[in-house]
Design a protein around this motif. Structure first.
Motif, PDB file in Angstrom:
ATOM      1  N   HIS A   1      47.492  79.304  22.125  1.00 39.00           N
ATOM      2  CA  HIS A   1      46.587  79.785  21.088  1.00 39.00           C
ATOM      3  C   HIS A   1      46.145  78.640  20.165  1.00 39.00           C
TER       4      HIS A   1
ATOM      5  N   GLU B   1      42.173  76.757  19.557  1.00 39.92           N
ATOM      6  CA  GLU B   1      41.478  76.509  18.285  1.00 39.92           C
ATOM      7  C   GLU B   1      40.681  75.199  18.323  1.00 39.92           C
TER       8      GLU B   1
ATOM      9  N   TYR C   1      50.436  91.502  21.629  1.00 38.82           N
ATOM     10  CA  TYR C   1      49.489  92.062  20.659  1.00 38.82           C
ATOM     11  C   TYR C   1      50.092  93.060  19.680  1.00 38.82           C
TER      12      TYR C   1
ATOM     13  N   GLU D   1      44.973  86.865  13.491  1.00 34.89           N
ATOM     14  CA  GLU D   1      43.764  86.589  14.246  1.00 34.89           C
ATOM     15  C   GLU D   1      43.929  87.028  15.703  1.00 34.89           C
ATOM     16  N   LEU D   2      45.039  86.636  16.284  1.00 32.67           N
ATOM     17  CA  LEU D   2      45.276  86.940  17.693  1.00 32.67           C
ATOM     18  C   LEU D   2      45.253  88.456  17.954  1.00 32.67           C
TER      19      LEU D   2
ATOM     20  N   LEU E   1      41.712  92.373  16.897  1.00 31.28           N
ATOM     21  CA  LEU E   1      40.840  93.264  17.649  1.00 31.28           C
ATOM     22  C   LEU E   1      41.653  94.275  18.456  1.00 31.28           C
ATOM     23  N   ARG E   2      42.648  93.809  19.153  1.00 29.71           N
ATOM     24  CA  ARG E   2      43.445  94.703  19.994  1.00 29.71           C
ATOM     25  C   ARG E   2      44.059  95.834  19.172  1.00 29.71           C
TER      26      ARG E   2
ATOM     27  N   THR F   1      40.058  83.188  20.064  1.00 22.50           N
ATOM     28  CA  THR F   1      41.349  83.451  19.427  1.00 22.50           C
ATOM     29  C   THR F   1      41.550  84.936  19.129  1.00 22.50           C
ATOM     30  N   ARG F   2      40.540  85.755  19.436  1.00 19.10           N
ATOM     31  CA  ARG F   2      40.673  87.193  19.164  1.00 19.10           C
ATOM     32  C   ARG F   2      40.519  88.047  20.411  1.00 19.10           C
TER      33      ARG F   2
ATOM     34  N   PRO G   1      40.945  90.514  23.251  1.00 18.22           N
ATOM     35  CA  PRO G   1      41.867  91.631  23.072  1.00 18.22           C
ATOM     36  C   PRO G   1      42.910  91.832  24.177  1.00 18.22           C
TER      37      PRO G   1
ATOM     38  N   LYS H   1      41.430  86.860  27.591  1.00 17.31           N
ATOM     39  CA  LYS H   1      41.499  85.558  26.941  1.00 17.31           C
ATOM     40  C   LYS H   1      41.439  84.450  27.995  1.00 17.31           C
TER      41      LYS H   1
END
Ligand SMILES: [Fe+2]
Ligand SMILES: [Fe+2]
Lengths: 300, 394
Positions: free
Chosen positions: A66, A70, A117, A287-288, A291-292, B87-88, B90, B95
């Motif tokens: 992750h 970035e 998540y 951030e990671l 959304l999930r 980075t987001r 789901p 990813k």
């Protein structure tokens, strides 16, 4: 595995006589059914420890991947856009394999996605080193050097694990880690022995991340050394302390070739493996997972 | 996508053994013999490839540099809108797919800059022209990715439109560009399939997911149609490019081809295209679409789209902040001339198949053999990963 561990029958050190037959619940760990029992360990403790151990390795790969993503669109050269994304992809692949395996080892059944998540920060077991903010390119390469110099010998041992899922990830991962190490080492040498500015930045980057490497060699924070010993005997884990000499040799050689100083000092932050993270980690996870978590049950 | 690769690139005609006029060995040499010009005209007329060592008219070279550079810039700037969601993403699978895709685009950019270098311009010169605004990139990347569904819409529509634009370029008269496009088109078709699959998942998911998918298609549809450029009547470079075999179809022809593909695909997705005039015309066998708002196109092209400044600012910052790193690599290579891999361009790609990345400028794009040895191209890792994730996605 270390040569002696690999040659001997796992778990058969004779120090502790099994009190009862091995519980059937151990079979999913990949050990042969005929393998000796675990002495007076409670039946679930070994599985819990194995889960925690594999989870830690999976979290290391997930979080470092992750951080590396970035960099995308911010790398110092297009060649590095490709290289950093490649390392991130490799680590993400490892994370998927390791988290999936961890999810099968005790605890509530969970998928790799559940673990990535839907866990809170306190449940993450990655070492602090991988969650450190990227800083400049020198700091990112210093972090990668220290990590890959540890991950390579770790995977080289785990590839002989008799847990086939773990061995599979480690076998592919060892090849990848060798490239990651080469890539990071090349940059540490280039930057260390490049210009005055790059030398200064490389030394600063190395100094900043160095203290966090110590955590990699601490005993796993399970109850006593007992469970870890059982995992090591069954080739499900590597004794962290055993990796330090080879790590140290690799890193010292690169740092010396790079005309840099090996950092000194005795501040050794730790706690990641117990879920005690840096303040920055909460933001990374927010951030990671953002959304999930809006529709955790949906298919994405 | 069905039909995305219907036009197979033509195989290269054998040109070995033909004599090359000796007085024009250097690319860019100003002297022209009648023989050289005749040779160029004959190659174009017989649909053979021009290679870097061949004499070529100055305007041909300039047109190619402009087009290849704009294409390369688009690949690199195009990483930003999707990189925005890395980075987001789901799920871990999404990813990985997105990361591989964005990495592919970096590879495409690198590869195209190498193609431009066969025409005698260096990558950093072209980057400077981009940053000063004298060269463009595709305006589509000046729109923002506001939701996760935008990642799917870009894959389906933007990569889809790019494929329609680029398939004919696989037969472009300039050999290095044509060969680059063969490879790039293969990867773009993975991207399109992955985007379609992402949108399909959302469109068949929860109400919120479905709304997100529809909103993304609403916002990306018209800008995608604009990707084919102004209407034929206003297209300034088209005629000459056609004559030179750089361009094969007009803007409007390609746009129609794209609409004909996308309209039935939208039906499969269960999403509506935001054009009340869109309808199938039985007589012509084509989908008819409404009027494109060309004032929006011109505004974005002029630098006034939602993200123009942001995109260039990011690119400028990356190059500026990386300057000390590139200088260090150069200094190190000078100090250690015998260390293999000391220079920047020779960095090995970790995780790839151990094929060294060829330094931009030394890539074998300039030689026709490159076509047969894709492993020697600039992005070994990118292919492997895109292929792998595409398989996983299937
Ligand atoms: Fe591309
Ligand atoms: Fe693409």
């Amino acid at each position: 595995m270390t040569a002696d561990a690999a040659s001997g029958h796992p778990g058969m050190d004779g120090a502790r006589a099994p009190a009862t037959a091995a519980p059937g619940s151990e079979a999913p760990l990949g050990a042969p059914v005929t393998s000796p029992g675990l002495g007076d360990e409670p039946a679930g403790a070994l599985r819990d420890a194995a889960r925690a151990y594999v989870l830690g390795l999976g979290d290391d790969a997930l979080i470092l991947s992750h951080r590396l993503t970035e960099w995308v669109t911010r790398a110092p050269a297009l060649e590095e856009e490709l290289a950093l994304a490649n390392v991130a992809l490799d680590l993400l692949g490892q994370a998927r394999g390791l988290l999936e395996r961890a999810g099968q080892l005790g605890g509530p059944a969970s998928t790799a996605d559940d673990l990535a998540y839907l866990r809170d920060a306190r449940g993450f077991r990655n070492c602090l080193l991988v969650e450190l903010e990227n800083g400049d390119f020198a700091r990112t390469m210093a972090r990668q050097l220290l990590f890959s110099a540890w991950q390579l010998p770790l995977y080289e041992r785990l590839r002989h694990s008799n847990d086939s899922a773990l061995a599979g990830v480690a076998a592919a991962g060892a090849r990848e880690a060798a490239y990651h190490l080469d890539h990071a080492a090349l940059w540490v040498r280039r930057l260390g022995d490049g210009t005055d500015e790059s030398h200064r930045r490389m030394q600063e980057g190395l100094d900043a991340v160095w203290p966090y490497a110590a955590e990699l060699f601490l005993p796993e924070p399970f109850e006593g050394g007992l469970v870890l010993g059982a995992l090591v005997q069954r080739e499900l884990a590597v004794d962290p302390a055993a990796l330090e000499p080879v790590w140290s040799a690799t890193v010292h050689q690169v740092v010396t070739e790079a005309t840099l100083e090996v950092p000194t000092g005795d501040w050794r932050p730790a706690g990641g493996r117990q879920g005690l993270h840096t303040e920055a980690f909460g933001f990374l996870l927010a951030e990671l997972q953002s959304l999930r978590r809006t529709e955790p049950e949906a298919s994405w | 996508m069905p039909g995305a690769m219907t036009e197979a690139p033509t195989s290269r005609s054998g040109r070995d053994g033909r004599s090359v006029p000796t007085e024009v060995e250097l690319p860019g040499a100003p002297t022209t013999s009648d023989a050289a010009r005749e040779h160029f005209d004959a190659l174009v007329a017989s649909d053979e490839r021009i290679e870097p060592r061949d004499w070529m008219p100055d305007e041909y070279r300039k047109t190619l540099v402009r087009q290849i550079a704009q294409h390369a810039h688009s690949e690199i700037i195009g990483m930003q809108p999707e990189g925005n969601w890395l980075t987001r993403a789901p799920s871990l699978r999404r990813k990985a797919i997105l990361l591989a895709k964005v990495q592919d685009e970096a590879g495409h950019g690198l590869y195209l800059y190498s193609a431009a270098e066969t025409l005698g311009v260096a990558r950093d010169e072209l980057e400077a022209l981009l940053l000063s605004g004298r060269q463009k990139y595709s305006s589509i990347f000046n729109y923002p990715t506001l939701t996760w569904a935008d990642v799917g819409a870009i894959g389906w529509l933007v990569d889809g439109a790019a494929i329609v634009n680029q398939i004919p370029l696989c037969r472009c008269s300039y050999g290095p560009y044509a060969r680059a496009m063969v490879r790039i088109c293969k990867e773009e078709s993975f991207h399109q399939r992955q985007g379609f699959e992402l949108l399909y998942t959302l469109a068949h998911g929860t109400d919120a997911q479905r709304a997100m998918a529809q909103d993304a298609v609403d916002r990306w549809w018209w800008p995608s149609l604009m990707m084919f450029g102004p209407p034929d009547a206003e297209s300034s470079h088209s005629a000459q490019s056609m004559a030179w075999g750089i361009k094969r179809f007009s803007n409007d022809e390609l746009r129609q081809r794209f609409v004909d593909q996308a309209a039935p695909q939208a039906a499969v997705l269960g999403l509506r295209l935001p054009d009340p005039e869109l309808r199938f015309d039985e007589e012509s066998g084509h989908w008819r679409y409404g009027e494109i708002d060309w004032s929006e196109f011109r505004a974005v092209l002029a630098g006034n789209g939602p993200c123009n400044r942001r995109r260039l600012e990011r690119r400028r910052a990356a190059l500026a902040e990386g300057a000390w790193v590139r200088e260090a690599a150069t200094a190190y290579a000078r100090k250690h001339p015998l260390v293999s891999g000391a220079g920047l361009g020779t960095a090995r790609q970790p995780g790839a198949d151990a094929t060294p990345v060829v330094a931009a400028g030394t890539a074998p794009l300039g030689s026709p053999e490159a076509e047969a040895t894709p492993a020697g191209l600039a992005t070994p890792g990118a292919t492997a990963t895109a292929g792998a994730t595409a398989t996983a996605a299937a």
